[in-house]
Design an enzyme around this catalytic site. Structure first.
Site, mmCIF file in Angstrom:
data_model
loop_
_atom_site.group_PDB
_atom_site.id
_atom_site.type_symbol
_atom_site.label_atom_id
_atom_site.label_comp_id
_atom_site.label_asym_id
_atom_site.label_seq_id
_atom_site.Cartn_x
_atom_site.Cartn_y
_atom_site.Cartn_z
ATOM 1 C CD GLU A 7 10.679 -2.017 -10.016
ATOM 2 O OE1 GLU A 7 11.225 -1.064 -9.441
ATOM 3 O OE2 GLU A 7 10.376 -3.080 -9.446
ATOM 4 C CB SER A 59 14.801 -3.338 -8.821
ATOM 5 O OG SER A 59 15.292 -3.222 -7.502
ATOM 6 N NE ARG A 93 8.283 -0.995 -6.772
ATOM 7 C CZ ARG A 93 8.045 -0.923 -5.469
ATOM 8 N NH1 ARG A 93 6.911 -0.402 -5.021
ATOM 9 N NH2 ARG A 93 8.932 -1.357 -4.602
#
EC number: 1.3.1.98
Length: 304
Positions: free
Chosen positions: A297, A227, A177
């Protein structure tokens, strides 16, 4: 420089219809919350983007660059300065043999369908991710065993000085990420993707299967940013939240999804504060039970 002066200067760079004043950010992010941006602009060429960046840099104007807003949360106080949106105003693509070159504002879903039509495989994992190519490159987006780093050949970038340069896959420093884009604040302009020859029916079958899995497991009928939390080492965020007993927990307009505990959703009338308060409750409860501190996130931006 006040907002009126900024607006006047922007009119020398962009057309009037591509400049929005006091623009509600809830119209531009998938969570459907957030206060106004002082000014939101939609450059349509690299030269326009370069000149907007030159203006905000020379005048020390705060700025934020977004795609289609699928992985950010804007607070209720909104965003000061200039928001630069690279979405459907920056979304062309072309396919040559097994390679696709696409601008950063192109939607992953659109690119996926185009590649399917050309019988090119390797992009299926990304075809259902609700975001733009630029956002996917910045965070090395991934799903169902695939990541952007698996298919990127090179990326054209712009720095805050307006310099344009190209980096290879290795130079992009892709990680979980993250990438050099998020590290150095570069702007993705376009990318060249390397795919493989495939079979139309097999590609369609896999894309349909992944779409069905998303529909079955994810709360796509509610506004969210996907998410909410990163996967903690050795755990799954959704499982920790479920085992803490938080499935369906509602705080004003925000809720821990009944379908997937890894998602915080807007039930319709949530404020950004509702969502942030629920995130705090989740993190505190999971840490108290398991000693694991969840990390968001979703990017949290703006003023209270």
């Amino acid at each position: 420089m006040n907002n009126q002066d900024i607006y006047i200067n922007l009119l020398n760079i962009l057309s009037k219809e591509d400049i929005k004043v006091d623009e509600p950010m809830k119209k531009h992010i998938s969570f459907r919350v957030g206060g106004p941006a002082d000014i939101l602009v939609r450059p349509r060429t690299e030269e326009q983007l370069k000149n907007v960046l030159k203006l905000v840099k020379e005048e020390s104007i705060p700025y934020l660059i977004i795609g289609n807003g699928s992985n950010i949360l804007i607070k209720d106080g909104g965003i000061r300065g200039v928001v630069i949106e690279l979405a459907d105003n920056f979304n062309s693509y072309e396919i040559n043999d097994t390679r696709m070159t696409a601008q950063s504002g192109a939607l992953l879903s659109v690119l996926g369908k185009a590649l399917q039509k050309q019988e090119l495989k390797g992009f299926e994992f990304a075809s259902g991710i609700p975001g733009t190519l630029g956002g996917a490159l910045a965070m090395n987006a991934g799903a169902y065993g695939g990541e952007m780093k698996d298919i990127v050949k090179s990326v054209r970038l712009m720095d805050m000085e307006g310099n344009i340069f190209e980096l290879s896959n290795e130079q992009m420093e892709f990680g979980y990420r993250k990438s050099i884009i998020s590290k150095n604040g570069y702007i993705a302009l376009s990318a060249e993707l390397e795919l493989q020859e495939g079979n139309y029916d097999e590609i369609k079958s896999l894309m349909d299967d992944l779409a069905t899995r998303r529909i079955t497991k994810q709360p796509l009928n509610f506004a969210s940013a996907g998410s909410t939390f990163k996967r903690p080492t050795g755990y799954f965020a959704g499982k920790l939240i479920e085992e803490t007993g938080l499935r369906g927990l509602t705080l004003r307009g925000a809720q821990v999804s009944e379908k997937h505990c890894g998602f915080v959703v807007n039930q319709g009338e949530a404020s950004a504060k509702d969502i942030l308060d629920l995130i705090y409750v989740i993190k505190s409860a999971v840490y108290a039970k398991f000693g694991v501190m969840l990390e968001e996130e979703v990017k949290i931006l703006g003023e209270d």
